[in-house]
Design a protein around this motif. Structure first.
Motif, PDB file in Angstrom:
ATOM      1  N   ASP A  72       0.829  -1.202   0.000  1.00 49.02           N
ATOM      2  CA  ASP A  72       0.000   0.000   0.000  1.00 49.02           C
ATOM      3  C   ASP A  72       0.864   1.253   0.000  1.00 49.02           C
ATOM      4  N   ASP A  73       0.443   2.259  -0.719  1.00 43.33           N
ATOM      5  CA  ASP A  73       1.078   3.579  -0.808  1.00 43.33           C
ATOM      6  C   ASP A  73       2.401   3.562  -1.573  1.00 43.33           C
ATOM      7  N   THR A  74       2.687   2.454  -2.265  1.00 39.09           N
ATOM      8  CA  THR A  74       3.895   2.409  -3.085  1.00 39.09           C
ATOM      9  C   THR A  74       3.766   3.372  -4.260  1.00 39.09           C
ATOM     10  N   LEU A  75       4.851   4.083  -4.532  1.00 36.58           N
ATOM     11  CA  LEU A  75       4.913   4.929  -5.717  1.00 36.58           C
ATOM     12  C   LEU A  75       5.288   4.038  -6.902  1.00 36.58           C
ATOM     13  N   VAL A  76       4.424   3.993  -7.913  1.00 33.34           N
ATOM     14  CA  VAL A  76       4.630   3.102  -9.052  1.00 33.34           C
ATOM     15  C   VAL A  76       4.643   3.923 -10.337  1.00 33.34           C
ATOM     16  N   LEU A  77       5.749   3.860 -11.052  1.00 37.04           N
ATOM     17  CA  LEU A  77       5.882   4.491 -12.360  1.00 37.04           C
ATOM     18  C   LEU A  77       5.637   3.416 -13.410  1.00 37.04           C
ATOM     19  N   VAL A  78       4.652   3.645 -14.276  1.00 36.62           N
ATOM     20  CA  VAL A  78       4.250   2.634 -15.247  1.00 36.62           C
ATOM     21  C   VAL A  78       4.482   3.154 -16.657  1.00 36.62           C
ATOM     22  N   ASP A  79       5.308   2.453 -17.411  1.00 34.85           N
ATOM     23  CA  ASP A  79       5.493   2.785 -18.817  1.00 34.85           C
ATOM     24  C   ASP A  79       4.143   2.692 -19.525  1.00 34.85           C
ATOM     25  N   GLY A  80       3.887   3.634 -20.436  1.00 34.29           N
ATOM     26  CA  GLY A  80       2.598   3.680 -21.094  1.00 34.29           C
ATOM     27  C   GLY A  80       2.241   2.421 -21.861  1.00 34.29           C
TER      28      GLY A  80
END
Length: 337
Positions: free
Chosen positions: A62-70
């Protein structure tokens, strides 16, 4: 000792694979490594399909910062919607799927859903930002523009002013068919053109390009994918880069050419005009072989024009952002999320 910020970064499988060179992969690799160099803890997960992507999202605390490639985000809009309330989702949009004329309704809908739940959106050009807003896909307050950086290279003079280069996956949106149609119209002799890029993603289009290229009696060379050294050598041999795209968010090949002070003839499509701001390039109408042929004839037959474009390209390279600048922009967007 206080630890630095952390992010889980979901990128397509093969980011480091030299056989899968693409602008998106190069960008993702620089962001991954650049954030780590700035003190971030980067949990980089390469995913091969929707199942792996969904598992990577659901497995995050929970509350993890996740950067997702488009590209990855487009595979799993439902999982992103399910996890958005407990994760801090940031989407890295290399392109605007809805801007492609052959985009499927499913792909356009997946893009809309993914962007709709992202707290922040990082894009690689002002054109992409404007296009997302114009299409109502996200709010401008959530967008950060982080244009691709460059690594400056001191390139020598090419062997011939008629050595032409085109770099990019063989694909309809990249416009190699327009380029070949333009080359067939050239009256100036002795030119050569190297077309660098993978033929795997769009095999039928690539086969048609190969058949057409064979008619030029060796003046057009399809090299396939080149590794870093091979691509650098191709730039060193070339006097002019051609970017005939029908759709383009920015153009990593343009950035690579400008980092070397190589002039560019590009189509007036997407982010290409922004990428050529500052001089050193000519713009032509997209999907117009006659206009492209005319620009190439001018390049090869007009020494003062060549000299001016080269001077402008050398001057423009001094103002190009570095990858450190790009990473700093991305880091600020992540911190704000």
């Amino acid at each position: 000792m206080t630890s630095g910020p952390s992010v889980r970064f979901l990128a397509p499988e093969g980011v480091d694979d030299p056989r899968r060179v693409s602008g998106g992969n190069v960008y993702d690799r620089h962001i991954r490594d650049g954030l780590a160099a700035r003190g971030w803890t980067v949990e980089a997960l390469e995913v091969a399909d929707a199942g792996e992507a969904a598992s990577a999202l659901r497995g995050a605390d929970d509350d993890t910062l996740v950067l997702v490639d488009g590209l990855v985000a487009g595979w799993v809009p439902a999982a992103l919607e399910e996890e958005a309330s407990r994760l801090r989702l940031v989407m890295l949009a290399h392109m605007v799927v809805a801007a492609f004329p052959d985009a499927t309704a499913a792909a356009v809908d997946a893009e809309r859903r993914a962007l709709g739940v992202a707290r922040a959106v990082i894009v690689t050009s002002r054109w992409t930002a404007g296009e997302l807003v114009r299409r109502g896909l996200t709010d401008p307050s959530r967008i950060t523009v982080a244009v691709p950086g460059v690594q400056h290279v001191d390139a020598g003079a090419p062997a011939s002013d008629k050595a032409l280069l085109c770099v990019g996956v063989l694909a309809p949106h990249k416009g190699q068919d327009t380029l070949l149609d333009a080359l067939a119209r050239l009256r100036t002799p002795d030119w050569t053109c190297a077309i660098v890029g993978s033929s795997e993603p769009f095999p039928r289009f690539a086969a048609a390009i190969a058949e057409h290229a064979a008619a030029f009696d060796g003046r057009v060379q399809l090299t396939g994918v080149l590794d870093e050294d091979g691509l650098a050598a191709a730039y060193d041999r070339s006097a002019l880069l051609i970017a005939p795209s029908r759709v383009e968010s920015w153009g990593m090949a343009i950035a690579d050419a400008r980092a070397r002070g190589i002039p560019v003839v590009g189509s007036e499509a997407g982010g290409i005009p922004d990428a050529l701001a500052g001089g050193g390039g000519l713009l032509v109408r997209p999907d117009d072989p006659a206009a492209l042929a005319d620009a190439l004839e001018k390049w090869m037959s007009d020494p003062p024009l060549r000299a001016r474009l080269r001077r402008e390209a050398v001057v423009a390279r001094t103002s190009l952002p570095t990858w450190s600048d790009t990473v700093a922009d991305v880091a600020r967007a992540l911190e704000a999320a």
